[in-house]
Design an enzyme around this catalytic site. Structure first.
Site, PDB file in Angstrom:
ATOM      1  N   GLU A   1      41.180  32.744  47.520  1.00 12.12           N
ATOM      2  CA  GLU A   1      41.685  33.599  48.587  1.00 12.12           C
ATOM      3  C   GLU A   1      40.556  34.537  49.033  1.00 12.12           C
ATOM      4  O   GLU A   1      39.902  35.123  48.175  1.00 12.12           O
ATOM      5  CB  GLU A   1      42.888  34.436  48.135  1.00 12.12           C
TER       6      GLU A   1
ATOM      7  N   ALA B   1      43.524  41.185  40.217  1.00 18.06           N
ATOM      8  CA  ALA B   1      44.104  39.927  39.754  1.00 18.06           C
ATOM      9  C   ALA B   1      44.363  39.034  40.959  1.00 18.06           C
ATOM     10  O   ALA B   1      44.340  39.492  42.098  1.00 18.06           O
ATOM     11  CB  ALA B   1      45.410  40.185  39.019  1.00 18.06           C
TER      12      ALA B   1
ATOM     13  N   GLU C   1      46.992  35.745  42.266  1.00 20.68           N
ATOM     14  CA  GLU C   1      48.280  35.126  41.938  1.00 20.68           C
ATOM     15  C   GLU C   1      48.309  33.608  42.024  1.00 20.68           C
ATOM     16  O   GLU C   1      49.383  33.042  42.235  1.00 20.68           O
ATOM     17  CB  GLU C   1      49.329  35.684  42.884  1.00 20.68           C
ATOM     18  N   ASN C   2      47.188  32.885  41.865  1.00 15.19           N
ATOM     19  CA  ASN C   2      47.196  31.424  41.986  1.00 15.19           C
ATOM     20  C   ASN C   2      48.478  30.846  41.392  1.00 15.19           C
ATOM     21  O   ASN C   2      48.931  31.283  40.329  1.00 15.19           O
ATOM     22  CB  ASN C   2      46.011  30.820  41.231  1.00 15.19           C
TER      23      ASN C   2
ATOM     24  N   HIS D   1      53.329  42.551  39.969  1.00 14.94           N
ATOM     25  CA  HIS D   1      52.897  42.215  41.329  1.00 14.94           C
ATOM     26  C   HIS D   1      52.518  40.730  41.414  1.00 14.94           C
ATOM     27  O   HIS D   1      52.972  40.009  42.293  1.00 14.94           O
ATOM     28  CB  HIS D   1      51.706  43.121  41.681  1.00 14.94           C
ATOM     29  N   GLU D   2      51.718  40.279  40.456  1.00 17.57           N
ATOM     30  CA  GLU D   2      51.245  38.892  40.510  1.00 17.57           C
ATOM     31  C   GLU D   2      52.380  37.905  40.288  1.00 17.57           C
ATOM     32  O   GLU D   2      52.441  36.860  40.940  1.00 17.57           O
ATOM     33  CB  GLU D   2      50.130  38.662  39.479  1.00 17.57           C
TER      34      GLU D   2
ATOM     35  N   HIS E   1      54.403  37.471  43.386  1.00 17.16           N
ATOM     36  CA  HIS E   1      53.770  36.568  44.363  1.00 17.16           C
ATOM     37  C   HIS E   1      54.177  35.109  44.150  1.00 17.16           C
ATOM     38  O   HIS E   1      54.070  34.310  45.073  1.00 17.16           O
ATOM     39  CB  HIS E   1      52.250  36.636  44.223  1.00 17.16           C
TER      40      HIS E   1
HETATM   41 ZN   LIG Z   1      48.824  40.748  45.759  1.00 19.58          ZN
END
Ligand SMILES: [Zn+2]
Length: 755
Positions: free
Chosen positions: A7, A141, A143-144, A176-177, A180
């Site tokens: 990303e 971090a 989030e893959n 958060h991750e 996602h």
């Molecule tokens: Zn994010």
């Protein structure tokens, strides 16, 4: 080891692809790796084939996903694992020997998966979730899908070495991750213009989830710090709308900023509190089901919310996401009529053009006497007679029955609990009553936070005097709420930065006044933690001790140095906890000059032998705090050396002293080619500009910065550079305003002496 970060637009550098979020595909990944290493990707391993000292690892085919979420990690790790109630295997991979440090993040991730599955009524769609901490990572971090990658600092937790603040950070980042995996991975933004749908929502949801897991942390009050930084960024003329046009691939990284994250999550919070929990949750669940495995635009979300709630969400929210900025609401009371006027708030002091549909909430004398309405035009009025005569609440007062007593409890707060993304300016009479209400502790912590933050901003914009802000700050000295005091400290830091340029001769009096304000809390909390004490006390102790050390409080310095000496003898000394070490390191560096550098050398030794990323980060954050420009220059060279990880250089910038800013600017210019080559295409690049330029507050410096970058600007940082320069000019204007308050130095001297 190897790890990927695709990303926003770097998958194309790894394999041929249509590298845009809307073009989803299924991926089948195969890796050839050295036999002894662990290989990870989005999906579980299907089979392995050995070939001498190489193994070929075949991964299962992924579901439909965007290219920016594809990931691979190869390395040597220790891991810990757990299985969720739904049978999802969650593994956390840590550096060899550190798997204990992964247990906390593992616990959070398992809770997050279970919570989001319930909240969205959509199960986690992959068979596994891996989380990996890697030693070099630009962001916090990534989030893959099924393979979240973290910088070690934001995932590894050590019971002794991690602070309470870090534990909270690790929780919020993991929440958060994992969010996602739904918001972003399952339902993906159509184009980068809608990045905020990913980031604003993941941020908002991460607070909801953290609040669920650790209610005693009161993170929704702390969320206001987040809103405040969104408000700050968005009061620049060079801000951008939440939905921002993205034409060039290289410009995407610039919008991973306070508008997409902070403002994005704050307007979601505003909408959620307007619509109510239940409708909001139901709408998100419908949205998730309707767009699963597909892409969505901002208006798609608004349509679902409009359908579910019956409220015209699209009209309301487009005023917040399609135009930049936000309103300042001016309020006047005439009899029982409250009059409102909105105008765009800019720190430059000018009034902008924008017009918003503003969810106004207000209460009178108690939180039980509330009213709300939508302000859709520039001016509006509302009759609040009923609030003056509603003796049914706990106050039991009405103006008619007992006018005197009613007057005593009379105060009006607009934007209850600060849930709206706007600022408020009260007419004098209302402002005075509100200050009395703060003193009597009638007002909630979020509202105290908001009143101080709005006054601070109005002062920066030249709409209020510094003396009135300083007087207001004095009212907060008895406050004990973590978020409120933390904001008070933030305001102190900001004022010192400009006052240093306005009246350098009396800046020590100003620091003394701030020490006086913070002292009661410091004395209440002491240096040493008490077993079983609240998390928020621990956070506050850390911040207050740092502030007192920064402002040069002698008592704090004495204590800090004594405790630092004991740390030198014994790295596990009970005199200095992880939470107060930073204060000691600040004190050490504030005492360091070229002529007196023994403690600095000791601190460098601690850095060199530290076995945890937590300790290294803590030290780096304050090495540049010395008042000696030569030391600051030495520290900056150290930060760029092989002794510091590439990702960690930014920690050092945050702590550069005011006395060291010229040295830092010279260093930046001298090292520009090095910076461009090493960081030019990454997420950290803009930190070099924003953190160093932010130290200045004069138009001459702004001109100098502009001249230096005149033929060096690229698309990768054009917007961030303009924002940084604008902030310098805003501060320059504030300095000029302060200089015109001629009685200020005398007032500050009096405040300092009064104790
Ligand atoms: Zn994010």
């Amino acid at each position: 080891m190897a790890a990927t970060q695709f990303e926003a637009v770097d998958a194309r550098r790894c394999f041929p692809c249509w590298d845009e979020p809307a073009l989803k595909a299924a991926f089948q990944i195969t890796l050839d790796v050295p036999l002894e290493l662990t290989a990870l990707s989005n999906m579980p391993i299907l089979k392995e084939k050995l070939n001498g000292d190489i193994k070929t690892v075949y991964f299962e085919e992924s579901p439909m996903m965007s290219t920016y979420l594809v990931a691979v990690v190869v390395g040597s790790f220790d891991s810990v694992e757990e299985t969720t109630a739904d049978g999802i295997r969650v593994r956390v991979y840590c550096p060899p020997g550190k798997s204990d440090n992964g247990k906390f993040a593992l616990h959070v991730a398992v809770k997050a998966l279970e919570l989001y599955t319930r909240y969205f009524s959509v199960p986690y769609p992959l068979p596994k979730l891996d989380m990996v901490a890697v030693p070099e990572f630009a962001g916090g971090a990534m989030e893959n899908y099924g393979l979240i990658i973290y910088r070690e600092n934001d995932m590894l937790h050590d019971e002794l070495q991690s602070t309470a603040a870090k534990k909270q950070r690790i929780t919020v980042v993991a929440m958060h991750e994992v969010a996602h995996q739904w918001f972003g991975n399952l339902v993906t933004m159509e184009w980068w213009t809608h990045l905020w749908l990913n980031e604003g929502f993941a941020t908002w949801v991460s607070y909801m989830a953290t609040d669920n897991l650790f209610p005693e942390w009161k993170v929704w009050t702390q969320f206001l710090q987040y809103t405040a930084s969104g408000l700050h960024m968005d009061s620049l003329e060079k801000s951008h709308p939440i939905e921002v046009e993205i034409i060039h691939a290289r410009a995407v990284l610039e919008i991973f900023d306070a508008i997409s994250y902070e403002k994005g999550s704050a307007v979601i919070q505003m909408l959620q509190s307007y619509l109510g929990d239940a409708i909001f949750q139901k709408s998100l669940s419908s949205y998730m089901k309707r767009y699963a495995w597909k892409n969505a635009k901002t208006e798609d979300l608004w349509s679902v919310l409009t359908e579910e709630s019956g409220v015209e969400v699209t009209n309301l929210m487009e005023t917040w996401t399609k135009q930049k900025g936000y309103p300042l609401i001016s309020v006047n009371l005439n009899g029982h009529i409250l009059a409102f006027e909105q105008s765009q708030f800019l720190l430059s002091g000018l009034a902008g053009e924008g017009l918003w549909i503003v969810p106004i909430t207000l209460c009178l004398g108690s939180y039980e006497r509330q009213k709300k309405f939508l302000l859709k035009t520039r001016c509006g009025e509302i009759d609040i007679s009923d609030l003056f005569n509603s003796p049914s609440d706990c106050l039991g007062l009405s103006e008619e029955n007992d006018p005197e007593k009613f007057k005593e409890h009379f105060w009006i707060k607009i934007n209850i609990y600060q849930s709206g993304f706007y600022r408020v300016k009260y007419e004098d009479k209302l402002a005075t009553q509100l200050i009395k209400a703060i003193e009597s502790n009638y007002v909630s912590a979020p509202d105290k936070f908001g009143i101080l933050d709005d006054t601070h901003a109005l002062c920066q914009a030249g709409k209020q005097s510094l003396s009135s802000l300083l007087t207001l700050m004095g009212v907060y000295r008895k406050d004990i709420d973590y978020t409120v005091v933390s904001n008070l400290i933030e305001v102190c830091y900001n004022i010192v930065k400009v006052y240093y340029d306005a009246f350098p001769d009396s800046v020590d009096y100003l620091r003394q006044y701030f020490i006086n304000i913070l002292r009661p809390s410091a004395e209440r909390l002491g240096w040493e933690s008490v077993s079983g004490e609240p998390h928020l006390n621990v956070l506050l102790r850390g911040e207050i001790s740092m502030a007192l050390a920064s402002f040069g409080d002698e008592k704090t310095h004495e204590d800090a140095i004594r405790r630092f000496k004991s740390l030198l003898m014994d790295r596990n000394t009970p005199l200095l906890s992880a939470d107060t070490k930073r204060a000691a390191y600040i004190a050490v560096m504030r005492k360091t000059t070229v002529a007196s550098r023994n403690y600095f050398e000791s601190l460098l030794s601690i850095y060199r032998e530290a076995d945890t990323v937590q300790e290294k980060e803590r030290i780096l954050r304050h090495l540049a705090a010395s008042p000696d420009p030569d030391i600051v220059m030495e520290v900056l060279n150290f930060l760029a050396s092989d002794e510091v990880r590439d990702q960690d250089i930014i920690y050092g910038f945050r702590g550069i002293s005011l006395e060291g800013r010229e040295a830092a600017w010279k260093w930046l210019k001298d090292h520009w080619d090095f910076i461009l080559n090493k960081y030019g295409t990454g997420l950290l690049f803009t930190n070099f500009l924003t953190d160093i330029i932010a130290l200045f507050s004069s138009n001459e410096k702004a001109d100098e910065v502009e001249a230096f970058f005149a033929n060096r600007t690229t698309l990768a940082f054009a917007m961030n550079l303009k924002q940084s320069i604008e902030q310098v000019r805003i501060k320059a204007r504030w300095v000029q305003n302060i200089k015109q308050e001629e009685s200020l130095p005398e007032l500050i001297k009096q405040l300092a002496i009064k104790g």
